[in-house]
Motif scaffolding. Structure first.
Motif, PDB file in Angstrom:
ATOM      1  N   SER A 176      14.741  14.417   1.516  1.00 34.01           N
ATOM      2  CA  SER A 176      14.501  14.333   0.131  1.00 34.01           C
ATOM      3  C   SER A 176      14.448  15.607  -0.610  1.00 34.01           C
ATOM      4  N   ILE A 177      14.562  15.648  -1.910  1.00 33.94           N
ATOM      5  CA  ILE A 177      14.486  16.666  -2.909  1.00 33.94           C
ATOM      6  C   ILE A 177      13.106  17.277  -3.159  1.00 33.94           C
ATOM      7  N   PHE A 178      12.163  16.467  -2.568  1.00 33.71           N
ATOM      8  CA  PHE A 178      10.752  16.692  -2.636  1.00 33.71           C
ATOM      9  C   PHE A 178      10.378  17.286  -1.431  1.00 33.71           C
ATOM     10  N   CYS A 179      11.098  17.781  -0.487  1.00 28.02           N
ATOM     11  CA  CYS A 179      10.535  18.116   1.025  1.00 28.02           C
ATOM     12  C   CYS A 179       9.799  19.275   0.942  1.00 28.02           C
ATOM     13  N   ASN A 180       9.947  20.094  -0.010  1.00 29.89           N
ATOM     14  CA  ASN A 180       9.126  21.507  -0.376  1.00 29.89           C
ATOM     15  C   ASN A 180       8.145  21.613  -0.937  1.00 29.89           C
ATOM     16  N   LEU A 181       7.655  20.212  -1.779  1.00 30.87           N
ATOM     17  CA  LEU A 181       6.700  20.294  -2.722  1.00 30.87           C
ATOM     18  C   LEU A 181       5.220  20.967  -2.190  1.00 30.87           C
ATOM     19  N   ALA A 182       4.604  21.365  -2.962  1.00 32.71           N
ATOM     20  CA  ALA A 182       3.293  21.898  -2.644  1.00 32.71           C
ATOM     21  C   ALA A 182       2.388  20.801  -2.547  1.00 32.71           C
ATOM     22  N   GLN A 183       1.110  20.842  -1.638  1.00 31.83           N
ATOM     23  CA  GLN A 183       0.338  19.631  -1.638  1.00 31.83           C
ATOM     24  C   GLN A 183      -0.150  19.062  -2.748  1.00 31.83           C
ATOM     25  N   LYS A 184      -0.166  19.910  -3.614  1.00 26.98           N
ATOM     26  CA  LYS A 184      -0.902  19.599  -4.953  1.00 26.98           C
ATOM     27  C   LYS A 184       0.160  18.730  -5.744  1.00 26.98           C
ATOM     28  N   GLN A 185       1.329  18.984  -5.815  1.00 26.86           N
ATOM     29  CA  GLN A 185       2.244  18.381  -6.228  1.00 26.86           C
ATOM     30  C   GLN A 185       2.595  16.930  -5.685  1.00 26.86           C
TER      31      GLN A 185
ATOM     32  N   CYS B  27      13.223   6.190  -4.627  1.00 23.88           N
ATOM     33  CA  CYS B  27      13.561   6.627  -3.490  1.00 23.88           C
ATOM     34  C   CYS B  27      13.496   5.225  -2.295  1.00 23.88           C
ATOM     35  N   ILE B  28      14.792   5.376  -1.679  1.00 24.59           N
ATOM     36  CA  ILE B  28      14.676   4.199  -0.540  1.00 24.59           C
ATOM     37  C   ILE B  28      13.960   4.673   0.697  1.00 24.59           C
ATOM     38  N   PHE B  29      12.767   3.917   1.059  1.00 23.83           N
ATOM     39  CA  PHE B  29      12.022   4.340   2.351  1.00 23.83           C
ATOM     40  C   PHE B  29      12.621   3.864   3.432  1.00 23.83           C
ATOM     41  N   SER B  30      13.094   2.500   3.328  1.00 24.49           N
ATOM     42  CA  SER B  30      13.949   1.582   4.471  1.00 24.49           C
ATOM     43  C   SER B  30      14.642   0.421   3.999  1.00 24.49           C
ATOM     44  N   GLY B  31      15.775   0.208   4.440  1.00 24.23           N
ATOM     45  CA  GLY B  31      16.483  -0.762   4.004  1.00 24.23           C
ATOM     46  C   GLY B  31      17.960  -0.416   3.598  1.00 24.23           C
ATOM     47  N   LEU B  32      18.548  -1.331   2.811  1.00 22.83           N
ATOM     48  CA  LEU B  32      19.909  -1.106   2.382  1.00 22.83           C
ATOM     49  C   LEU B  32      20.092  -1.628   0.862  1.00 22.83           C
ATOM     50  N   VAL B  33      20.642  -1.091   0.171  1.00 23.41           N
ATOM     51  CA  VAL B  33      20.728  -1.398  -1.332  1.00 23.41           C
ATOM     52  C   VAL B  33      22.146  -1.032  -1.768  1.00 23.41           C
TER      53      VAL B  33
ATOM     54  N   LYS C  94       0.879  -1.125   0.086  1.00 23.59           N
ATOM     55  CA  LYS C  94      -0.004  -0.140   0.088  1.00 23.59           C
ATOM     56  C   LYS C  94       0.815   1.166  -0.090  1.00 23.59           C
ATOM     57  N   ASP C  95       0.354   2.171  -0.620  1.00 19.40           N
ATOM     58  CA  ASP C  95       1.300   3.470  -0.804  1.00 19.40           C
ATOM     59  C   ASP C  95       1.621   3.982   0.603  1.00 19.40           C
ATOM     60  N   ILE C  96       2.802   4.455   0.678  1.00 19.18           N
ATOM     61  CA  ILE C  96       3.160   5.282   1.671  1.00 19.18           C
ATOM     62  C   ILE C  96       3.297   6.774   1.351  1.00 19.18           C
ATOM     63  N   LYS C  97       2.667   7.500   2.109  1.00 19.33           N
ATOM     64  CA  LYS C  97       2.189   8.781   1.754  1.00 19.33           C
ATOM     65  C   LYS C  97       3.221   9.674   1.926  1.00 19.33           C
ATOM     66  N   CYS C  98       3.695  10.289   0.777  1.00 17.72           N
ATOM     67  CA  CYS C  98       4.808  11.371   0.855  1.00 17.72           C
ATOM     68  C   CYS C  98       4.842  12.079   1.954  1.00 17.72           C
ATOM     69  N   ALA C  99       3.640  12.879   2.137  1.00 20.56           N
ATOM     70  CA  ALA C  99       3.541  13.810   3.247  1.00 20.56           C
ATOM     71  C   ALA C  99       3.926  13.568   4.457  1.00 20.56           C
ATOM     72  N   LEU C 100       3.963  12.307   4.924  1.00 20.79           N
ATOM     73  CA  LEU C 100       4.077  11.671   6.327  1.00 20.79           C
ATOM     74  C   LEU C 100       5.312  10.700   6.230  1.00 20.79           C
ATOM     75  N   CYS C 101       6.154  10.744   5.114  1.00 24.82           N
ATOM     76  CA  CYS C 101       7.360   9.978   5.232  1.00 24.82           C
ATOM     77  C   CYS C 101       8.543  10.382   6.077  1.00 24.82           C
ATOM     78  N   SER C 102       9.073   9.525   6.735  1.00 25.49           N
ATOM     79  CA  SER C 102       9.982   9.781   7.812  1.00 25.49           C
ATOM     80  C   SER C 102      11.366  10.555   7.046  1.00 25.49           C
ATOM     81  N   ASN C 103      11.424  10.370   5.818  1.00 23.96           N
ATOM     82  CA  ASN C 103      12.771  10.501   5.136  1.00 23.96           C
ATOM     83  C   ASN C 103      12.543  11.946   4.313  1.00 23.96           C
ATOM     84  N   ARG C 104      11.252  12.341   4.494  1.00 18.17           N
ATOM     85  CA  ARG C 104      11.008  13.607   3.501  1.00 18.17           C
ATOM     86  C   ARG C 104      11.847  14.835   3.815  1.00 18.17           C
ATOM     87  N   SER C 105      12.241  15.018   4.870  1.00 19.28           N
ATOM     88  CA  SER C 105      13.237  16.178   5.135  1.00 19.28           C
ATOM     89  C   SER C 105      14.692  15.967   4.259  1.00 19.28           C
TER      90      SER C 105
END
Length: 238
Positions: free
Chosen positions: A17-26, A57-63, A4-15
Motif C-alpha cells: 500500500s502507499i500507506f505502508c510507511n505512515l506514522a502511527q498517529k496517521q 483499498c481491496i483487502f480481499s477478493g476480486l473487482v 468491524k474495522d480491519i486495522k491498517c497496522a495489521l493489514c496483510s496488504n500493508r506492504s
C-alpha cells in the motif's frame, strides 16, 4: 454489509500500500475515519459517473472495472485484487468515477474518505511519492497492455491473463492449480481482446497441448512453466 474495522497496522496488504510507511498517529486517524464493507458477488462498489467521494483499498477478493456502451454492452478495463487501490485518480482530479467497479466474488473493501486521503498526502511526503510511483506503474501497465494487443498473439495474451488470475491462488508446491474463475468466458475474451469464439479455440489448443485442462466449471493449470514460456516467447509451440 459493514464489518468491524480491519486495522491498517495489521493489514496483510500493508506492504503493497502507499500507506505502508505512515506514522502511527496517521494510521490511527486512518483507522478511525475509514469504513470496511463486504460486497457479495455482483454488488457495485461505485458507479461510472458518481462523484468521487472516496478511495477504495481491496483487502480481499476480486473487482472488475468496466464501462458500458450505449447498447448496454460491458467492456472490462481492468481486474483488481487484494492490495490494489481504486478510485484515487478521480479523487485527485476532483471529478467523477469514469468506470463502474463490481465485485466478482465476496470482496472486502476499505473505504477512505476523500478528505482523509488528501490530509495523508499533505502530511506524509513518502505516501505522496508512493502514490506517484503507483501512478507511474499503472501508466506502464496500460502501455504494456496496448502493446500486447498489437504485438502479441491471442495465445500469449490468454496465457498472460491466466497467470494474473492464478497469482491470487495459494500454490504451496501443487503440481496443478484449479482456477475457479468468477469471470464468464465472454468476459475473459474481452480482457484478452478477442472474440469469445477465438478465445474458446485458444483454450482448447492449450488443453490439447497439456498445458491446461478444461472441465465444465474450471480451468486447471497443468504446466505453469509452459504457460510462462508462452508469454515470454521462450518456447515455440506447435
Amino acid at each position: 454489509m459493514k464489518l468491524k474495522d480491519i486495522k491498517c497496522a495489521l493489514c496483510s496488504n500493508r506492504s503493497k500500500s502507499i500507506f505502508c510507511n505512515l506514522a502511527q498517529k496517521q494510521i490511527n486517524k486512518l483507522d478511525s475515519e475509514k469504513s470496511v464493507q463486504r460486497y457479495e458477488k455482483g454488488q457495485i462498489v461505485f458507479y461510472d459517473g458518481n462523484p468521487a467521494f472516496a478511495v477504495y483499498c481491496i483487502f480481499s477478493g476480486l473487482v472488475k472495472l468496466f464501462k458500458t456502451n450505449r447498447n448496454g454492452d460491458q467492456y472490462i478495463i481492468r481486474l483488481l485484487k487484494s492490495g490494489d487501490m481504486l478510485g484515487y485518480r478521480a479523487v485527485l482530479e476532483g471529478e467523477f468515477y469514469t468506470a463502474t467497479a463490481e465485485a466478482l466474488e465476496p470482496t472486502i473493501v476499505c473505504t477512505i474518505p476523500r478528505e482523509r486521503f488528501f490530509k495523508i498526502l499533505e502530511a506524509d511526503r513518502i505516501a505522496s511519492l508512493c502514490l506517484l510511483k503507483k501512478m507511474a506503474e499503472e501508466i506502464r501497465i496500460s502501455e504494456e497492455k496496448m502493446i500486447s494487443h498489437t504485438q502479441e498473439t491471442v495465445r500469449q495474451r490468454t496465457a498472460r491473463m491466466l497467470l494474473y488470475l492464478i497469482d491470487r491462488l495459494e500454490r504451496k508446491g501443487k503440481r496443478s492449480l484449479s482456477l475457479k474463475t468468477p469471470l464468464l468466458r465472454v468476459e475473459m475474451a474481452q480482457i484478452v481482446g478477442t472474440t469469445p469464439e477465438t478465445f474458446s479455440r485458444t483454450l482448447h489448443e492449450l488443453d490439447k497441448l497439456g498445458i491446461i485442462k478444461l472441465t465444465r466449471t474450471d480451468i486447471v493449470i497443468e504446466k505453469l512453466d509452459s504457460l510462462k514460456n508462452i508469454v515470454e516467447e521462450r518456447e515455440k509451440l506447435t
